[in-house]
Design an enzyme around this catalytic site. Sequence first.
Site, PDB file in Angstrom:
ATOM      1  N   ARG A 159     -51.526 -43.192  -0.232  1.00 59.63           N
ATOM      2  CA  ARG A 159     -52.526 -42.785   0.773  1.00 59.63           C
ATOM      3  C   ARG A 159     -53.696 -42.094   0.085  1.00 59.63           C
ATOM      4  O   ARG A 159     -54.856 -42.329   0.386  1.00 59.63           O
ATOM      5  CB  ARG A 159     -51.890 -41.877   1.815  1.00 59.63           C
ATOM      6  N   ASP A 188     -48.429 -48.628  -0.315  1.00 56.14           N
ATOM      7  CA  ASP A 188     -48.393 -48.500   1.144  1.00 56.14           C
ATOM      8  C   ASP A 188     -49.552 -49.300   1.714  1.00 56.14           C
ATOM      9  O   ASP A 188     -50.303 -49.938   0.964  1.00 56.14           O
ATOM     10  CB  ASP A 188     -48.424 -47.022   1.573  1.00 56.14           C
ATOM     11  N   HIS A 255     -45.189 -51.648   5.805  1.00 54.26           N
ATOM     12  CA  HIS A 255     -46.077 -50.869   4.918  1.00 54.26           C
ATOM     13  C   HIS A 255     -46.565 -51.767   3.776  1.00 54.26           C
ATOM     14  O   HIS A 255     -46.630 -51.357   2.626  1.00 54.26           O
ATOM     15  CB  HIS A 255     -45.367 -49.626   4.381  1.00 54.26           C
ATOM     16  N   GLU A 319     -40.072 -48.074   9.228  1.00 55.22           N
ATOM     17  CA  GLU A 319     -41.176 -48.309  10.161  1.00 55.22           C
ATOM     18  C   GLU A 319     -41.697 -49.747  10.129  1.00 55.22           C
ATOM     19  O   GLU A 319     -42.907 -49.976  10.219  1.00 55.22           O
ATOM     20  CB  GLU A 319     -42.326 -47.328   9.843  1.00 55.22           C
ATOM     21  N   TRP A 385     -34.503 -39.668   6.668  1.00 51.80           N
ATOM     22  CA  TRP A 385     -35.782 -38.998   6.941  1.00 51.80           C
ATOM     23  C   TRP A 385     -35.973 -38.691   8.415  1.00 51.80           C
ATOM     24  O   TRP A 385     -36.694 -37.772   8.766  1.00 51.80           O
ATOM     25  CB  TRP A 385     -36.954 -39.822   6.411  1.00 51.80           C
ATOM     26  N   TYR A 410     -40.601 -32.143   5.060  1.00 55.60           N
ATOM     27  CA  TYR A 410     -41.850 -32.902   4.960  1.00 55.60           C
ATOM     28  C   TYR A 410     -42.973 -31.931   4.587  1.00 55.60           C
ATOM     29  O   TYR A 410     -43.441 -31.143   5.400  1.00 55.60           O
ATOM     30  CB  TYR A 410     -42.138 -33.644   6.272  1.00 55.60           C
ATOM     31  N   ASP A 412     -45.985 -32.294   3.982  1.00 60.68           N
ATOM     32  CA  ASP A 412     -47.359 -32.469   4.478  1.00 60.68           C
ATOM     33  C   ASP A 412     -47.591 -31.644   5.734  1.00 60.68           C
ATOM     34  O   ASP A 412     -48.704 -31.608   6.256  1.00 60.68           O
ATOM     35  CB  ASP A 412     -47.700 -33.948   4.715  1.00 60.68           C
ATOM     36  N   TRP A 460     -46.184 -36.448   1.624  1.00 61.54           N
ATOM     37  CA  TRP A 460     -47.029 -37.541   2.117  1.00 61.54           C
ATOM     38  C   TRP A 460     -48.477 -37.090   2.057  1.00 61.54           C
ATOM     39  O   TRP A 460     -48.764 -35.905   2.260  1.00 61.54           O
ATOM     40  CB  TRP A 460     -46.639 -37.896   3.549  1.00 61.54           C
ATOM     41  N   GLU A 462     -51.453 -38.637   3.620  1.00 65.98           N
ATOM     42  CA  GLU A 462     -52.523 -39.107   4.520  1.00 65.98           C
ATOM     43  C   GLU A 462     -53.612 -38.046   4.646  1.00 65.98           C
ATOM     44  O   GLU A 462     -54.803 -38.347   4.610  1.00 65.98           O
ATOM     45  CB  GLU A 462     -51.974 -39.384   5.929  1.00 65.98           C
TER      46      GLU A 462
HETATM   47  C1  ACM Z   1     -41.312 -42.051   6.536  1.00 71.75           C
HETATM   48  O1  ACM Z   1     -41.703 -40.894   6.737  1.00 71.75           O
HETATM   49  N1  ACM Z   1     -41.855 -43.068   7.184  1.00 71.75           N
HETATM   50  C2  ACM Z   1     -40.237 -42.346   5.617  1.00 71.75           C
END
Ligand code: ACM
Length: 748
Positions: A159, A188, A255, A319, A385, A410, A412, A460, A462
């Site tokens: 990201r 990704d 992804h 996802e 997760w 997480y 982030d 993460w 983003e």
């Molecule tokens: C994730 O947070 N989609 C693994």
Amino acid sequence: VTGRYCLLPLISLAAGAAAAAPPPLRPQPSEIHEQPGTMAFDSTTPLVVPASDKGARNAAERLAELIHGARGFRPAIIAADRPGAIRFVRAPGLPAEAYRLDIAPDGATIRATDDAGLLYGAVTLWQLATQPGATSLPALSIEDAPRFGWRGLMLDSARHFQSPAYVRSLIDWMAVNKLNRLHWHLVDDQGWRIEIRKYPKLTATSAWRTPAGAPGAPPLPKTGGFYTQRDIRAIVAYAAAREIEIVPEIEMPGHAASAIRAYPKLGMGVPLPDRVWSEWGIFPWLYNVDEPTFRFLEDVLDEVMALFPSRFVHIGGDEAVKDQWKASPAIQAKISALGLKDETALQGWFMARLGRYLDAHGRRMIGWDEILEGGVPGDAVVMSWRGIDGAIAAAQAGHDTVLSPAPDLYLDHRQGGGPDEPPGRGAIESLRRVYAFDPAPARLTDAQQHHVLGLQGNMWTEHIRTEARAAWMSFPRAIAIAEIGWSGHRQAANSDRDYRDFLTRLVPQLDRMKPLGLVAADSAFAVRLGARGGRLRLDNQSELPIRYTLDGSAPTAAAPLYRGPIGYDRPVRLRGAAFLGDRALPGALDRTIDATTFRVRTSQQLGACNDAGVALDLEDDYPATGPRPHFLVNILQPCWIWRGAPLDGIATIAVSVGQLPFNFQLGKDRDAIRFRPPATPAGEVEIRAGCDGPPLATLPLAPAAANPGITRLVAPIAAAGATDLCITYTATGPDPLWAIDKVELLAE
Ligand code: ACM
């Protein structure tokens, strides 16, 4: 030798006294036995390694490097033992990664069976040798071994791209906390970051993107980059020398937009819009299941395996929304031909096929917890997760698992609500909450516990645009994760005493990490200001004692202790810091308090109207260079509340707003975002007492519509007393996303 070392005898006296205190080590070793006496430690202390023991030499080199950073001298590495030396000794029979450290007046010995144990003994010794002023080491014996074999961090370089230099720094920071797995999210929808020689378009097409901008805003410069195979080899070697295994991740079957953009034949034939580059969320683009696509993925994995010696290879699996597979006759035919139940089972078949490929090459597949849904080979490792449910399901089905639950781990998420917190997911995951994470929850039976390989924090990116922010978001919370992974969950991890003990060991560790270039978050210590009944309230996340001054001087250990709300004659300059013993901690407050102080709120200081939705702290897309504002906003329900706003004597309200691109792939959730209809073409900000009544003030957005930066809107407001001000806006749709920068109450 500089003048500094002439002071040695003086400093040793002080250090002799200090050596009596228990050494603040982190992670906490399993057993420490303190002994009388000290061992001299200075620039003449050599490190002794057996000839031709590469692992011992590496551990000694790392120790010499760390001592050099901390103390300014580099101990010599020699082969012949001598009194007063630090010896690295290979000893059979210790568990994996375990070590024994004995320090006596005539020298120190680090014993371990494996290379990792030797390194971790060296790291512990470094912690002892960096104690402020110490020129001796306390005599002691430490026996130490980790609770879990997987003590990890994930870095999302897809990201936002981080430089190889940052990745090396991260590895340094991990190693001195005995973290041993770097899960590298290299691919990704928004970027392909690893050079694949056979498929150069992956990086040529998908390594750079133009960030999203609000309509009419000047375009932002391109962002991105990729790691060449040479970069990666160097980073893998750098990590290996620090006993960190890098686990690469190549995402599939979802992804995958960056790969499909480069090689459209890999996809389902649905064209990718230009804007897809700069959106966040879950994209519907999936790989197809044609033979050439598997050949592509196997080719990619071949190059990945050649670069990364890791036993584990992560192939994603999360996802993967199945809309494109559902809509495809070819996919439906394939599902029938394979005798599968549905698209989920097809994903299971897809993942299992690549899992077998990895297996045939001596590697072990790991994937996000969705891989369980379609069935995967028994030795596949499941990374849980979606909370820890995935771990429970995995263990029940006999799979090994790694705990990296959202939201707990997480990274982030913001870790505090203060003005210095960088953008991220809005909900706060404090250091204390991370430290309280229980890797042995009662929901897992003892038998299931045996399947838990360990835990991992996920960074993460983003919303984490810069390396400085990635570092801030990762530390110190990664140190809490390291401690849980190494020392395990102690009975009272939630108790104040236990957390306080953790902090007393954390602060010296953060000091030690400064020479390694770490600027860690101060969120756990930051002094927060509030008001009650015209008096000033102070607190901090960790409930540490606060000392303050009102005369402009920096608070010292002699400054008054904060015991309750402070009366003041305005204006006054209030400075306050949290203290650990005599030590003022980072995150000090320095504010001039006057009549307007409590009549201003930033978006971060306003509440959310509703707990539902998705709260994000988002950075403005303007200006292209220099600092940009950022806003806390619930993207599914933009609405802010100022509880008990002091409206007595207020005639005017000023609302500063910014506009953000609505760059989120939300599927059907987007249709559920509702606004009141606008009365004017650009819409209006509306202020209500509570969220349901008629507006107290209406501020047309027209002056802001053409301004990519912050616009201050002003309107009269007629109300009195403490009032819950609810702030929303009217619009015809979610793009642009209007965000509150601040709200001011004005007397005229
Ligand atoms: C994730 O947070 N989609 C693994």
